[in-house]
Design a protein around this motif. Sequence first.
Motif, PDB file in Angstrom:
ATOM      1  N   PRO A   1       0.801  -1.228   0.000  1.00 60.00           N
ATOM      2  CA  PRO A   1       0.000   0.000   0.000  1.00 60.00           C
ATOM      3  C   PRO A   1       0.836   1.281   0.000  1.00 60.00           C
ATOM      4  O   PRO A   1       0.294   2.350   0.295  1.00 60.00           O
ATOM      5  N   ASN A   2       2.147   1.185  -0.319  1.00 60.99           N
ATOM      6  CA  ASN A   2       2.982   2.392  -0.186  1.00 60.99           C
ATOM      7  C   ASN A   2       2.956   3.254  -1.447  1.00 60.99           C
ATOM      8  O   ASN A   2       3.985   3.585  -2.013  1.00 60.99           O
ATOM      9  N   LEU A   3       1.755   3.614  -1.853  1.00 60.50           N
ATOM     10  CA  LEU A   3       1.600   4.601  -2.930  1.00 60.50           C
ATOM     11  C   LEU A   3       1.762   5.993  -2.323  1.00 60.50           C
ATOM     12  O   LEU A   3       1.897   6.137  -1.111  1.00 60.50           O
ATOM     13  N   VAL A   4       1.718   7.010  -3.192  1.00 64.71           N
ATOM     14  CA  VAL A   4       1.667   8.389  -2.705  1.00 64.71           C
ATOM     15  C   VAL A   4       0.367   8.993  -3.204  1.00 64.71           C
ATOM     16  O   VAL A   4       0.219   9.125  -4.419  1.00 64.71           O
ATOM     17  N   PRO A   5      -0.614   9.326  -2.382  1.00 64.45           N
ATOM     18  CA  PRO A   5      -0.648   9.078  -0.938  1.00 64.45           C
ATOM     19  C   PRO A   5      -0.847   7.596  -0.631  1.00 64.45           C
ATOM     20  O   PRO A   5      -1.343   6.845  -1.471  1.00 64.45           O
ATOM     21  N   SER A   6      -0.455   7.196   0.575  1.00 60.92           N
ATOM     22  CA  SER A   6      -0.525   5.787   0.944  1.00 60.92           C
ATOM     23  C   SER A   6      -1.969   5.302   1.107  1.00 60.92           C
ATOM     24  O   SER A   6      -2.875   6.094   1.381  1.00 60.92           O
ATOM     25  N   VAL A   7      -2.137   3.997   0.948  1.00 63.57           N
ATOM     26  CA  VAL A   7      -3.472   3.392   1.000  1.00 63.57           C
ATOM     27  C   VAL A   7      -3.815   3.091   2.466  1.00 63.57           C
ATOM     28  O   VAL A   7      -3.463   2.035   2.990  1.00 63.57           O
ATOM     29  N   THR A   8      -4.456   4.052   3.110  1.00 66.03           N
ATOM     30  CA  THR A   8      -4.734   3.878   4.535  1.00 66.03           C
ATOM     31  C   THR A   8      -6.204   3.529   4.790  1.00 66.03           C
ATOM     32  O   THR A   8      -6.523   2.980   5.829  1.00 66.03           O
ATOM     33  N   ARG A   9      -7.088   3.872   3.841  1.00 66.97           N
ATOM     34  CA  ARG A   9      -8.521   3.700   4.058  1.00 66.97           C
ATOM     35  C   ARG A   9      -9.091   2.585   3.199  1.00 66.97           C
ATOM     36  O   ARG A   9      -8.543   2.267   2.141  1.00 66.97           O
ATOM     37  N   VAL A  10     -10.227   2.041   3.658  1.00 62.13           N
ATOM     38  CA  VAL A  10     -10.898   0.995   2.891  1.00 62.13           C
ATOM     39  C   VAL A  10     -11.259   1.515   1.500  1.00 62.13           C
ATOM     40  O   VAL A  10     -11.044   0.839   0.487  1.00 62.13           O
ATOM     41  N   SER A  11     -11.774   2.741   1.451  1.00 63.31           N
ATOM     42  CA  SER A  11     -12.197   3.302   0.158  1.00 63.31           C
ATOM     43  C   SER A  11     -11.005   3.427  -0.799  1.00 63.31           C
ATOM     44  O   SER A  11     -11.129   3.153  -1.994  1.00 63.31           O
ATOM     45  N   ALA A  12      -9.841   3.801  -0.277  1.00 61.85           N
ATOM     46  CA  ALA A  12      -8.654   3.943  -1.132  1.00 61.85           C
ATOM     47  C   ALA A  12      -8.205   2.589  -1.668  1.00 61.85           C
ATOM     48  O   ALA A  12      -7.785   2.463  -2.822  1.00 61.85           O
ATOM     49  N   ALA A  13      -8.305   1.557  -0.835  1.00 62.48           N
ATOM     50  CA  ALA A  13      -7.907   0.217  -1.271  1.00 62.48           C
ATOM     51  C   ALA A  13      -8.869  -0.308  -2.339  1.00 62.48           C
ATOM     52  O   ALA A  13      -8.452  -0.948  -3.309  1.00 62.48           O
ATOM     53  N   GLU A  14     -10.163  -0.017  -2.162  1.00 61.80           N
ATOM     54  CA  GLU A  14     -11.142  -0.458  -3.164  1.00 61.80           C
ATOM     55  C   GLU A  14     -10.883   0.232  -4.505  1.00 61.80           C
ATOM     56  O   GLU A  14     -10.944  -0.396  -5.556  1.00 61.80           O
ATOM     57  N   ALA A  15     -10.583   1.524  -4.434  1.00 64.06           N
ATOM     58  CA  ALA A  15     -10.322   2.270  -5.674  1.00 64.06           C
ATOM     59  C   ALA A  15      -9.044   1.758  -6.341  1.00 64.06           C
ATOM     60  O   ALA A  15      -8.987   1.599  -7.573  1.00 64.06           O
ATOM     61  N   TYR A  16      -8.027   1.474  -5.534  1.00 62.41           N
ATOM     62  CA  TYR A  16      -6.752   0.967  -6.081  1.00 62.41           C
ATOM     63  C   TYR A  16      -6.979  -0.414  -6.706  1.00 62.41           C
ATOM     64  O   TYR A  16      -6.489  -0.697  -7.799  1.00 62.41           O
ATOM     65  N   ARG A  17      -7.755  -1.239  -6.036  1.00 66.74           N
ATOM     66  CA  ARG A  17      -8.040  -2.576  -6.588  1.00 66.74           C
ATOM     67  C   ARG A  17      -8.708  -2.458  -7.955  1.00 66.74           C
ATOM     68  O   ARG A  17      -8.364  -3.175  -8.890  1.00 66.74           O
ATOM     69  N   LYS A  18      -9.619  -1.518  -8.081  1.00 65.31           N
ATOM     70  CA  LYS A  18     -10.296  -1.302  -9.384  1.00 65.31           C
ATOM     71  C   LYS A  18      -9.284  -0.903 -10.452  1.00 65.31           C
ATOM     72  O   LYS A  18      -9.349  -1.366 -11.584  1.00 65.31           O
ATOM     73  N   ARG A  19      -8.359  -0.018 -10.091  1.00 65.44           N
ATOM     74  CA  ARG A  19      -7.371   0.423 -11.083  1.00 65.44           C
ATOM     75  C   ARG A  19      -6.480  -0.743 -11.512  1.00 65.44           C
ATOM     76  O   ARG A  19      -6.088  -0.851 -12.666  1.00 65.44           O
ATOM     77  N   ILE A  20      -6.173  -1.629 -10.562  1.00 63.75           N
ATOM     78  CA  ILE A  20      -5.340  -2.792 -10.904  1.00 63.75           C
ATOM     79  C   ILE A  20      -6.106  -3.708 -11.862  1.00 63.75           C
ATOM     80  O   ILE A  20      -5.573  -4.134 -12.897  1.00 63.75           O
ATOM     81  N   LEU A  21      -7.364  -3.981 -11.535  1.00 61.36           N
ATOM     82  CA  LEU A  21      -8.158  -4.880 -12.387  1.00 61.36           C
ATOM     83  C   LEU A  21      -8.294  -4.299 -13.792  1.00 61.36           C
ATOM     84  O   LEU A  21      -8.244  -5.015 -14.789  1.00 61.36           O
ATOM     85  N   LYS A  22      -8.419  -2.964 -13.859  1.00 65.43           N
ATOM     86  CA  LYS A  22      -8.565  -2.311 -15.155  1.00 65.43           C
ATOM     87  C   LYS A  22      -7.258  -2.380 -15.967  1.00 65.43           C
ATOM     88  O   LYS A  22      -7.291  -2.397 -17.201  1.00 65.43           O
ATOM     89  N   ALA A  23      -6.144  -2.431 -15.276  1.00 66.87           N
ATOM     90  CA  ALA A  23      -4.843  -2.448 -15.961  1.00 66.87           C
ATOM     91  C   ALA A  23      -4.437  -3.853 -16.406  1.00 66.87           C
ATOM     92  O   ALA A  23      -3.422  -4.019 -17.093  1.00 66.87           O
ATOM     93  N   LEU A  24      -5.205  -4.856 -16.018  1.00 72.38           N
ATOM     94  CA  LEU A  24      -4.842  -6.237 -16.368  1.00 72.38           C
ATOM     95  C   LEU A  24      -4.922  -6.472 -17.874  1.00 72.38           C
ATOM     96  O   LEU A  24      -5.841  -5.973 -18.523  1.00 72.38           O
ATOM     97  N   PRO A  25      -3.998  -7.268 -18.398  1.00 73.13           N
ATOM     98  CA  PRO A  25      -4.115  -7.648 -19.812  1.00 73.13           C
ATOM     99  C   PRO A  25      -5.412  -8.446 -20.009  1.00 73.13           C
ATOM    100  O   PRO A  25      -5.857  -9.130 -19.092  1.00 73.13           O
ATOM    101  N   ARG A  26      -5.983  -8.358 -21.211  1.00 68.38           N
ATOM    102  CA  ARG A  26      -7.237  -9.051 -21.496  1.00 68.38           C
ATOM    103  C   ARG A  26      -7.105 -10.543 -21.202  1.00 68.38           C
ATOM    104  O   ARG A  26      -6.107 -11.166 -21.553  1.00 68.38           O
TER     105      ARG A  26
END
Length: 346
Positions: A42-67
């Motif tokens: 979770p050491n992004l800038v800003p860091s992933v400290t909240r549930v909402s931030a982790a959910e948003a980050y998870r979405k960005r990861i899933l979106k970045a996945l190769p097909r």
Amino acid sequence: MARDSLTLRRPDDWHLHLRDGAMLKAVLPFTARVFGRAIVMPNLVPSVTRVSAAEAYRKRILKALPRGAQFKPLMTAYLTDATAPDEIERGFKSGVFAAAKLYPAHATTNSAFGVTDIARIDKVLERMARIGMPLLVHGEVTDPAVDVFDREAVFIERVLAPLLKRLPALKVVFEHATTRDAIEFVRAAGPNVAATITPHHLTISRNALFQGGLRPHMYCLPVAKREAHRLALRKAATSGEAKFFLGTDSAPHPIADKEKDCGCAGIFCAPAALEIYARVFDEENALDTLEAFASVNGPRFYGLPPNDERVTLKRKTWKVPAKVKVGADAVKPFLAGEELAWKLAR
Ligand code: NCD
Ligand code: ZN
């Protein structure tokens, strides 16, 4: 006769830095090609400290996945002095946070908002022990009076041992273990204490940092230690013991941020991670225990089922890419341009 093929359950990476934006897009395919799941730091800038931030980050990861990629990111909470026990529990119980990460403040990359004194998160740790949520530790003290090569051992003595005395049921993963001290401590502790081991710490000792000149791409934290420690890590990883499992700590930085005065800590090992582990296990005559280390011990510790699919490694010479492009920048993988004898079959 030496074997030339090895099939194992699909492995997982229990310690990974994926970053964000263009870097995420560039590095994620290397992990998703082989690993079923990864514990995402979770050491992004800003860091992933909240549930909402982790959910948003998870979405960005899933979106970045190769097909077509089947990869599940497991999110973590970045602990700070201000972390609320309720937020951590809510994230864990709702399945967003798989674990919480303790960065001692200023111990490593993007840890400035980490915990300044473990006593400050006492309530959070008590809650985690109660609900069975794993604490992932960057096990280094930041006391400038402590030699950089001793910071892991001193962390065990000053922070981790007292913590486990106070909370003996707390689940702890000692991340990226680099010393014999860490291996011995984890081994002697209960089944609630485990460790991840990286491909690079199994491969290099601190000599690699200075081989023929200063080598920024061999620099990560915790820094590689002397040879005796590397040998202890190799023994532990290949032992098949349930306490030791795969965590690459793949930590990409643009080449310009590595090759400068005050360059960043972090080794980008994702492009050949499983293949490097295979080389280590092969050298130790322990290919039979690679599946336990890579695919079984981690899920068991986290209380998750192992992956059902299989991957196959073949004895086939190939070269680690020299560079991975990230927009106008590039990242240099661990062992860039070197030949490896094992390759993932597609
Ligand atoms: C990591 C990073 O770059 O985020 N760097 C590293 O050297 N391992 C942070 C960390 O895991 O310490
Ligand atoms: Zn890390």
